[in-house]
Design a protein around this motif. Sequence first.
Motif, PDB file in Angstrom:
ATOM      1  N   VAL A 132     -76.095  35.508  49.812  1.00  0.00           N
ATOM      2  CA  VAL A 132     -74.655  35.364  49.649  1.00  0.00           C
ATOM      3  C   VAL A 132     -74.252  35.884  48.274  1.00  0.00           C
ATOM      4  CG1 VAL A 132     -74.646  33.344  51.161  1.00  0.00           C
ATOM      5  CG2 VAL A 132     -74.698  33.019  48.679  1.00  0.00           C
ATOM      6  N   TYR A 133     -72.985  36.143  48.128  1.00  0.00           N
ATOM      7  CA  TYR A 133     -72.424  36.554  46.832  1.00  0.00           C
ATOM      8  C   TYR A 133     -71.625  35.391  46.280  1.00  0.00           C
ATOM      9  CZ  TYR A 133     -69.540  39.059  43.427  1.00  0.00           C
ATOM     10  OH  TYR A 133     -68.910  39.473  42.269  1.00  0.00           O
ATOM     11  N   LEU A 134     -71.900  35.015  45.033  1.00  0.00           N
ATOM     12  CA  LEU A 134     -71.161  33.923  44.407  1.00  0.00           C
ATOM     13  C   LEU A 134     -70.949  34.245  42.941  1.00  0.00           C
ATOM     14  CD1 LEU A 134     -69.877  31.107  44.647  1.00  0.00           C
ATOM     15  CD2 LEU A 134     -72.112  30.126  44.065  1.00  0.00           C
ATOM     16  N   ASN A 135     -69.690  34.470  42.587  1.00  0.00           N
ATOM     17  CA  ASN A 135     -69.296  34.661  41.194  1.00  0.00           C
ATOM     18  C   ASN A 135     -70.148  35.693  40.462  1.00  0.00           C
ATOM     19  OD1 ASN A 135     -67.290  32.733  41.550  1.00  0.00           O
ATOM     20  ND2 ASN A 135     -68.623  31.052  40.894  1.00  0.00           N
ATOM     21  N   GLY A 136     -70.281  36.851  41.082  1.00  0.00           N
ATOM     22  CA  GLY A 136     -70.947  37.961  40.421  1.00  0.00           C
ATOM     23  C   GLY A 136     -72.433  38.077  40.664  1.00  0.00           C
ATOM     24  N   GLU A 137     -73.014  37.144  41.438  1.00  0.00           N
ATOM     25  CA  GLU A 137     -74.453  37.168  41.673  1.00  0.00           C
ATOM     26  C   GLU A 137     -74.759  37.152  43.169  1.00  0.00           C
ATOM     27  OE1 GLU A 137     -76.310  33.964  39.638  1.00  0.00           O
ATOM     28  OE2 GLU A 137     -75.813  34.707  37.626  1.00  0.00           O
ATOM     29  N   PHE A 138     -75.852  37.835  43.541  1.00  0.00           N
ATOM     30  CA  PHE A 138     -76.372  37.782  44.900  1.00  0.00           C
ATOM     31  C   PHE A 138     -77.544  36.807  44.907  1.00  0.00           C
ATOM     32  CE2 PHE A 138     -74.398  41.945  44.459  1.00  0.00           C
ATOM     33  CZ  PHE A 138     -73.618  42.015  45.592  1.00  0.00           C
ATOM     34  N   VAL A 139     -77.412  35.713  45.664  1.00  0.00           N
ATOM     35  CA  VAL A 139     -78.429  34.660  45.631  1.00  0.00           C
ATOM     36  C   VAL A 139     -78.723  34.193  47.058  1.00  0.00           C
ATOM     37  CG1 VAL A 139     -77.731  33.854  43.340  1.00  0.00           C
ATOM     38  CG2 VAL A 139     -76.687  32.841  45.373  1.00  0.00           C
ATOM     39  N   PRO A 140     -79.922  33.609  47.296  1.00  0.00           N
ATOM     40  CA  PRO A 140     -80.185  33.008  48.607  1.00  0.00           C
ATOM     41  C   PRO A 140     -79.145  31.934  48.918  1.00  0.00           C
ATOM     42  CG  PRO A 140     -82.211  33.208  47.341  1.00  0.00           C
ATOM     43  CD  PRO A 140     -81.094  33.527  46.399  1.00  0.00           C
ATOM     44  N   ALA A 141     -78.752  31.822  50.168  1.00  0.00           N
ATOM     45  CA  ALA A 141     -77.700  30.876  50.550  1.00  0.00           C
ATOM     46  C   ALA A 141     -78.019  29.455  50.102  1.00  0.00           C
ATOM     47  CB  ALA A 141     -77.483  30.924  52.059  1.00  0.00           C
ATOM     48  N   SER A 142     -79.300  29.060  50.160  1.00  0.00           N
ATOM     49  CA  SER A 142     -79.678  27.692  49.803  1.00  0.00           C
ATOM     50  C   SER A 142     -79.514  27.400  48.318  1.00  0.00           C
ATOM     51  CB  SER A 142     -81.133  27.427  50.209  1.00  0.00           C
ATOM     52  OG  SER A 142     -82.012  28.331  49.540  1.00  0.00           O
ATOM     53  N   GLU A 143     -79.398  28.450  47.501  1.00  0.00           N
ATOM     54  CA  GLU A 143     -79.262  28.261  46.063  1.00  0.00           C
ATOM     55  C   GLU A 143     -77.810  28.345  45.586  1.00  0.00           C
ATOM     56  OE1 GLU A 143     -81.818  30.935  43.972  1.00  0.00           O
ATOM     57  OE2 GLU A 143     -83.575  30.464  45.227  1.00  0.00           O
ATOM     58  N   ALA A 144     -76.885  28.688  46.459  1.00  0.00           N
ATOM     59  CA  ALA A 144     -75.481  28.833  46.070  1.00  0.00           C
ATOM     60  C   ALA A 144     -74.831  27.461  45.948  1.00  0.00           C
ATOM     61  CB  ALA A 144     -74.742  29.675  47.101  1.00  0.00           C
ATOM     62  N   LYS A 145     -74.178  27.215  44.825  1.00  0.00           N
ATOM     63  CA  LYS A 145     -73.557  25.920  44.568  1.00  0.00           C
ATOM     64  C   LYS A 145     -72.140  26.124  44.019  1.00  0.00           C
ATOM     65  CE  LYS A 145     -77.344  23.490  45.403  1.00  0.00           C
ATOM     66  NZ  LYS A 145     -78.166  24.617  45.910  1.00  0.00           N
ATOM     67  N   VAL A 146     -71.213  25.272  44.482  1.00  0.00           N
ATOM     68  CA  VAL A 146     -69.831  25.282  44.011  1.00  0.00           C
ATOM     69  C   VAL A 146     -69.475  23.875  43.564  1.00  0.00           C
ATOM     70  CG1 VAL A 146     -67.421  25.708  44.636  1.00  0.00           C
ATOM     71  CG2 VAL A 146     -69.206  27.166  45.575  1.00  0.00           C
ATOM     72  N   SER A 147     -68.736  23.749  42.478  1.00  0.00           N
ATOM     73  CA  SER A 147     -68.372  22.442  41.931  1.00  0.00           C
ATOM     74  C   SER A 147     -67.527  21.628  42.905  1.00  0.00           C
ATOM     75  CB  SER A 147     -67.582  22.628  40.628  1.00  0.00           C
ATOM     76  OG  SER A 147     -67.018  21.404  40.200  1.00  0.00           O
TER      77      SER A 147
END
Length: 288
Positions: A6-21
């Motif tokens: 997934v893409y989150l705030n400028g980074e491509f990371v595994p979905a399990s590592e993506a976190k939002v406040s």
Amino acid sequence: MAEGIVYLNGEFVPASEAKVSVFDRGFLFGDSVYEVIPFYRGVGFRLEQHLKRLRHSLSALRIPLEKEWQGVLDELVRRNGGGNVSVYLQITRGNAGRRTPVYDEHMTPTVFACCSPIRDIYAAGADNIAGIRVIVTTDLRWHRCDIKANGLLPNILVLQQAREAGADEALMIRDGVLTEGGSSNLFMVSNGVIYTPRLSSEILGGTTRELVLELAREAGIPLQEADLSYEQLLGADEVWISSSTRAVLPVLEVDGQQIGEGGKGPLWLRMYELFRQFHQRLMSGEEL
């Protein structure tokens, strides 16, 4: 597809590592907008039209964000294996660090995108496209449906209502005028003329809706944008719905009543062929 990137705030990371406040305003208030963009063989379908609508939604919510979206989305699709995928893109106003209805105009938006596999609807062939059944129900949404915002509870409720009634989609009506489906735009055919509800703040201007109108004009098929009633719907020769991930689907029944001859109409078959030809041009690079 495996876990997925997934893409989150400028980074491509595994979905399990993506976190939002938990203080993100998208989570707390639905203070966010989104787009769903099909990619076929790694190529974005009507990408510029989707991004134009995204810019409209961001502007309407006064979320300031400029980004080179195509590069981000192309890379996300590539990292997820390319092919046929649907990209979900969501942008929230950001994280205020606390729950408060007022917002700071200088907040940093949260940007999230992910991919899901989809079927190539244009390669399936008209014989493999199943007609659907719909219900009509009251449109309970707010009056800025032209903004593709994440406050989708009314849509969820009417779609569940349709499911419980054994239908595939719910068409909505407000003050006697049909608006759109819970996740689609509406078309009907009478005496060889295509009709669709006129655009307003009560309707989301679908990119596939726009393409239907473009293809109809190019083919010389009469069309009209107008206020449509429930009675006109039941008396139509053909009824269709459209969306980016489903193209144009024929509606066989409305509230249990057969539409036209109860099958795929001749004008729908013609429109499907126009879509298929457009898709071929897109894949060859002619429509980029």
